[in-house]
Design a protein around this motif. Structure first.
Motif, mmCIF file in Angstrom:
data_model
loop_
_atom_site.group_PDB
_atom_site.id
_atom_site.type_symbol
_atom_site.label_atom_id
_atom_site.label_comp_id
_atom_site.label_asym_id
_atom_site.label_seq_id
_atom_site.Cartn_x
_atom_site.Cartn_y
_atom_site.Cartn_z
ATOM 1 N N VAL A 43 8.616 -17.432 0.490
ATOM 2 C CA VAL A 43 8.725 -15.974 0.589
ATOM 3 C C VAL A 43 7.461 -15.423 1.243
ATOM 4 N N GLY A 44 7.632 -14.610 2.293
ATOM 5 C CA GLY A 44 6.475 -13.984 2.963
ATOM 6 C C GLY A 44 5.663 -15.020 3.720
ATOM 7 N N GLU A 69 8.812 -8.865 7.794
ATOM 8 C CA GLU A 69 8.414 -8.380 9.128
ATOM 9 C C GLU A 69 9.124 -9.174 10.215
ATOM 10 N N ALA A 95 12.647 -10.021 0.328
ATOM 11 C CA ALA A 95 13.052 -11.186 -0.478
ATOM 12 C C ALA A 95 13.643 -10.771 -1.827
ATOM 13 N N ARG A 96 13.214 -9.613 -2.354
ATOM 14 C CA ARG A 96 13.753 -9.180 -3.646
ATOM 15 C C ARG A 96 15.265 -8.952 -3.533
ATOM 16 N N PHE A 115 -0.007 -15.847 -1.456
ATOM 17 C CA PHE A 115 -0.735 -14.620 -1.139
ATOM 18 C C PHE A 115 0.193 -13.411 -0.952
ATOM 19 N N ASN A 191 -2.544 -19.468 6.439
ATOM 20 C CA ASN A 191 -3.615 -18.741 7.138
ATOM 21 C C ASN A 191 -4.480 -17.938 6.171
HETATM 22 C C1 LIG Z 1 -0.699 -11.351 2.610
HETATM 23 S S1 LIG Z 1 0.552 -11.977 3.650
HETATM 24 C C2 LIG Z 1 0.522 -13.717 3.338
HETATM 25 C C3 LIG Z 1 1.165 -14.507 4.452
HETATM 26 C C4 LIG Z 1 1.218 -16.021 4.228
HETATM 27 N N1 LIG Z 1 1.978 -16.327 3.015
HETATM 28 C C5 LIG Z 1 -0.165 -16.593 4.115
HETATM 29 O O1 LIG Z 1 -0.570 -16.944 2.985
HETATM 30 O O2 LIG Z 1 -0.838 -16.699 5.151
HETATM 31 C C6 LIG Z 1 2.024 -11.482 2.774
HETATM 32 C C7 LIG Z 1 3.284 -11.691 3.601
HETATM 33 O O3 LIG Z 1 4.419 -11.341 2.811
HETATM 34 C C8 LIG Z 1 5.315 -10.547 3.586
HETATM 35 N N2 LIG Z 1 6.085 -9.739 2.626
HETATM 36 C C9 LIG Z 1 5.625 -8.696 1.900
HETATM 37 N N3 LIG Z 1 6.579 -8.213 1.091
HETATM 38 C C10 LIG Z 1 7.686 -8.989 1.303
HETATM 39 C C11 LIG Z 1 9.009 -8.986 0.774
HETATM 40 N N4 LIG Z 1 9.383 -8.086 -0.146
HETATM 41 N N5 LIG Z 1 9.888 -9.909 1.223
HETATM 42 C C12 LIG Z 1 9.514 -10.822 2.166
HETATM 43 N N6 LIG Z 1 8.268 -10.867 2.719
HETATM 44 C C13 LIG Z 1 7.366 -9.974 2.285
HETATM 45 C C14 LIG Z 1 4.390 -9.763 4.502
HETATM 46 O O4 LIG Z 1 5.054 -9.262 5.646
HETATM 47 C C15 LIG Z 1 3.338 -10.805 4.846
HETATM 48 O O5 LIG Z 1 3.713 -11.596 5.956
#
Ligand SMILES: C[S@@+](CC[C@H](N)C(=O)[O-])C[C@H]1O[C@@H](n2cnc3c(N)ncnc32)[C@H](O)[C@@H]1O
Length: 211
Positions: A43-44, A69, A95-96, A115, A191
């Protein structure tokens, strides 16, 4: 974002799982991936470091990434397509809602959340990924013996997540995989992990297994 040669959208399509206009109802993983291998969800996934590494290291596992995104979905699809990673699909969704609407009970081998955005301001807290409903949805989605894996640099948010998970009696804490000291830039999980570890920030990690 680093400039890379962009493949045409048509070349990315086999890796995109489009759910925007889909009627709610559990996805059939063998139909999505073309085989009945185990499915893990990230997720994310952001720029996709974990997904790409895991999919290449473990070709016998299917990986679904869910990212809110669209820019990241297409950016990572480009990287996946260049490597012809047949075991990856990428959805652009909250994702929710995705878990609520499309993930069948007991159908997932592992869920990885690295993260998650902390949404610091009180008025933005409702945007946080982890809610009682999302913790319940993860529990429901995992098969018996399946794992939930969460990593965060925000101790307060991580403590909230631990509490939400503790309220799920079917999830019990599991041992963490041993963390090797990174030797080069690609040895990190994601990252964000690379950035924060280089800054010396403490990182919270948790793993739980579904009974
Ligand atoms: C802080 S970044 C971390 C990205 C990656 N996991 C990393 O550790 O490099 C959080 C990511 O979660 C995504 N995100 C935030 N809320 C989300 C949601 N409700 N469903 C899916 N993706 C989500 C954001 O767009 C972002 O790409």
């Amino acid at each position: 974002m680093r400039r890379a040669v962009r493949l045409p959208l048509q070349a990315l399509e086999p890796y995109l799982l489009e759910v925007k206009d889909r009627v709610p109802g559990p996805l059939d993983w063998p139909a999505v991936f073309g085989n009945d291998r185990p499915v893990e969800i990230e997720v994310g996934f952001g720029k996709g470091m974990f997904l790409l590494a895991a999919a290449q290291e473990r070709p016998a596992t299917n990986f679904l990434g869910i990212e809110i995104e669209r820019t990241f979905q297409l950016y990572v699809a480009n990287r996946v397509a260049k490597r012809s990673l047949a075991n990856v699909r990428l959805a652009c969704a909250d994702a929710r809602l995705f878990f609520r609407d499309y993930v069948a009970d007991g159908s997932v081998e592992a869920i990885h959340v690295f993260f998650p955005d902390p949404w610091w301001k009180t008025r933005h807290r409702k945007r946080r990924l982890f809610t009682p409903e999302f913790a319940a949805a993860c529990t429901r989605a995992l098969r018996a013996g399946g794992k939930l894996h969460v990593v965060s640099d925000v101790a307060d948010y991580f403590a909230d997540i631990e509490q939400l998970i503790a309220a799920q009696p079917a999830l019990r804490p599991a041992p963490l995989a041993t963390q090797e000291e990174p030797r080069h830039d690609m040895d990190y999980l994601t990252n964000f992990e690379r950035k924060y570890r280089k800054e010396g920030r403490p990182i919270c990690r948790g793993a739980w297994v579904r009974e």
